[in-house]
Scaffold this motif. Structure first.
Motif, short mmCIF file in Angstrom:
data_model
loop_
_atom_site.label_atom_id
_atom_site.label_comp_id
_atom_site.label_asym_id
_atom_site.label_seq_id
_atom_site.Cartn_x
_atom_site.Cartn_y
_atom_site.Cartn_z
N ALA A 104 54.18 50.03 68.80
CA ALA A 104 55.53 49.81 68.27
C ALA A 104 55.87 50.85 67.21
O ALA A 104 56.95 51.44 67.21
CB ALA A 104 55.65 48.41 67.70
N ASP A 105 54.95 51.07 66.30
CA ASP A 105 55.15 52.06 65.24
C ASP A 105 54.27 53.27 65.57
O ASP A 105 53.05 53.22 65.40
CB ASP A 105 54.77 51.47 63.88
N PHE A 106 54.87 54.31 66.07
CA PHE A 106 54.10 55.43 66.61
C PHE A 106 53.34 56.21 65.54
O PHE A 106 52.42 56.95 65.88
CB PHE A 106 55.03 56.37 67.38
N PHE A 107 53.69 56.06 64.29
CA PHE A 107 53.04 56.81 63.23
C PHE A 107 52.09 55.95 62.39
O PHE A 107 51.63 56.37 61.35
CB PHE A 107 54.10 57.46 62.33
N GLN A 108 51.80 54.76 62.91
CA GLN A 108 50.90 53.85 62.23
C GLN A 108 49.53 53.89 62.93
O GLN A 108 49.40 53.47 64.08
CB GLN A 108 51.47 52.44 62.26
N PRO A 109 48.49 54.37 62.27
CA PRO A 109 47.18 54.49 62.93
C PRO A 109 46.65 53.18 63.51
O PRO A 109 46.00 53.18 64.56
CB PRO A 109 46.26 54.99 61.80
N SER A 110 46.95 52.06 62.86
CA SER A 110 46.42 50.77 63.33
C SER A 110 46.99 50.35 64.68
O SER A 110 46.46 49.43 65.31
CB SER A 110 46.68 49.69 62.28
N GLU A 111 48.03 51.01 65.14
CA GLU A 111 48.63 50.68 66.44
C GLU A 111 47.82 51.26 67.60
O GLU A 111 48.05 50.92 68.75
CB GLU A 111 50.06 51.24 66.50
N TYR A 112 46.90 52.16 67.30
CA TYR A 112 46.16 52.86 68.35
C TYR A 112 44.72 52.35 68.40
O TYR A 112 44.05 52.24 67.38
CB TYR A 112 46.17 54.36 68.09
N SER A 113 44.25 52.08 69.61
CA SER A 113 42.90 51.53 69.78
C SER A 113 41.85 52.59 70.04
O SER A 113 40.66 52.34 69.85
CB SER A 113 42.91 50.54 70.95
N TYR A 114 42.26 53.74 70.54
CA TYR A 114 41.29 54.75 70.97
C TYR A 114 41.54 56.05 70.22
O TYR A 114 42.70 56.46 70.07
CB TYR A 114 41.39 54.98 72.48
N TRP A 115 40.44 56.68 69.79
CA TRP A 115 40.55 57.89 68.99
C TRP A 115 39.55 58.93 69.47
O TRP A 115 38.45 58.61 69.92
CB TRP A 115 40.24 57.57 67.52
N GLY A 116 39.96 60.20 69.36
CA GLY A 116 39.04 61.28 69.58
C GLY A 116 38.23 61.57 68.33
O GLY A 116 38.42 60.92 67.29
N GLN A 117 37.34 62.55 68.44
CA GLN A 117 36.45 62.86 67.32
C GLN A 117 37.11 63.79 66.31
O GLN A 117 36.60 63.96 65.21
CB GLN A 117 35.16 63.50 67.84
N GLY A 118 38.22 64.38 66.67
CA GLY A 118 38.95 65.24 65.76
C GLY A 118 38.62 66.72 65.94
O GLY A 118 37.54 67.08 66.42
N THR A 119 39.56 67.55 65.55
CA THR A 119 39.35 69.00 65.54
C THR A 119 39.94 69.54 64.25
O THR A 119 41.04 69.16 63.84
CB THR A 119 39.99 69.66 66.79
N GLN A 120 39.19 70.40 63.58
CA GLN A 120 39.57 70.88 62.26
C GLN A 120 40.55 72.04 62.35
O GLN A 120 40.33 72.99 63.13
CB GLN A 120 38.33 71.32 61.48
N VAL A 121 41.59 71.96 61.55
CA VAL A 121 42.55 73.06 61.41
C VAL A 121 42.54 73.48 59.95
O VAL A 121 42.73 72.66 59.06
CB VAL A 121 43.96 72.62 61.83
N THR A 122 42.31 74.76 59.73
CA THR A 122 42.30 75.31 58.38
C THR A 122 43.26 76.48 58.30
O THR A 122 43.16 77.42 59.09
CB THR A 122 40.88 75.77 57.99
N VAL A 123 44.21 76.39 57.38
CA VAL A 123 45.20 77.44 57.20
C VAL A 123 44.98 78.08 55.84
O VAL A 123 45.01 77.39 54.81
CB VAL A 123 46.62 76.88 57.29
N SER A 124 44.75 79.36 55.85
CA SER A 124 44.46 80.07 54.60
C SER A 124 45.54 81.09 54.29
O SER A 124 46.17 81.65 55.19
CB SER A 124 43.10 80.75 54.69
N SER A 125 45.72 81.32 53.01
CA SER A 125 46.75 82.28 52.57
C SER A 125 46.13 83.64 52.31
O SER A 125 44.93 83.81 52.34
CB SER A 125 47.42 81.77 51.30
#
Length: 125
Positions: A104-125
């Motif tokens: 229902a709330d697309f930006f609420q993490p608790s609405e999602y049951s399945y998650w990936g392990q993540g991928t790191q993004v690093t932006v440097s100046s």
């Protein structure tokens, strides 16, 4: 069950671009229809909703990221994408893809049951 595997993260300079991918694999019952989304979490901060695609294909994008980020999905490849342009240091975070049923709330993490392990993004100046 849903398995999600992200890829495409890395280090980039300010103003650069990255495209994240999330391979979605569904096992067992295929009767459920899943909404999918991207979240990010910077150190010391809460997980933040970035973008999502509903079961009807409609896209949702955080207002603060409009104009720079785009979400898309290739149904033939079962892959979700996040195109990120004009990257800034405050975009630095671990990026996760997620899937959920009856979201229902697309930006609420608790609405999602399945998650990936993540991928790191690093932006440097």
């Amino acid at each position: 069950q849903v398995q999600l595997v992200e890829s495409g993260g890395g280090s980039v300079q300010v103003g650069g671009s990255l495209r994240l991918a999330c391979k979605v694999s569904v096992s067992g019952s295929r009767n459920n229809r899943y909404s999918v989304g991207w979240f990010r979490q910077a150190p010391g901060k809460e997980r933040e909703g970035v973008a999502a695609i509903d079961t009807d294909g409609s896209t949702k994008l955080s207002d603060s990221l409009k104009g720079r980020f785009t979400i898309s999905k290739d149904n033939a490849k079962n892959t979700l994408y996040l195109q990120m342009n004009s990257l800034r240091p405050d975009d630095t975070a671990m990026y996760y893809c997620a899937a959920g049923v009856y979201v229902a709330d697309f930006f609420q993490p608790s609405e999602y049951s399945y998650w990936g392990q993540g991928t790191q993004v690093t932006v440097s100046s």
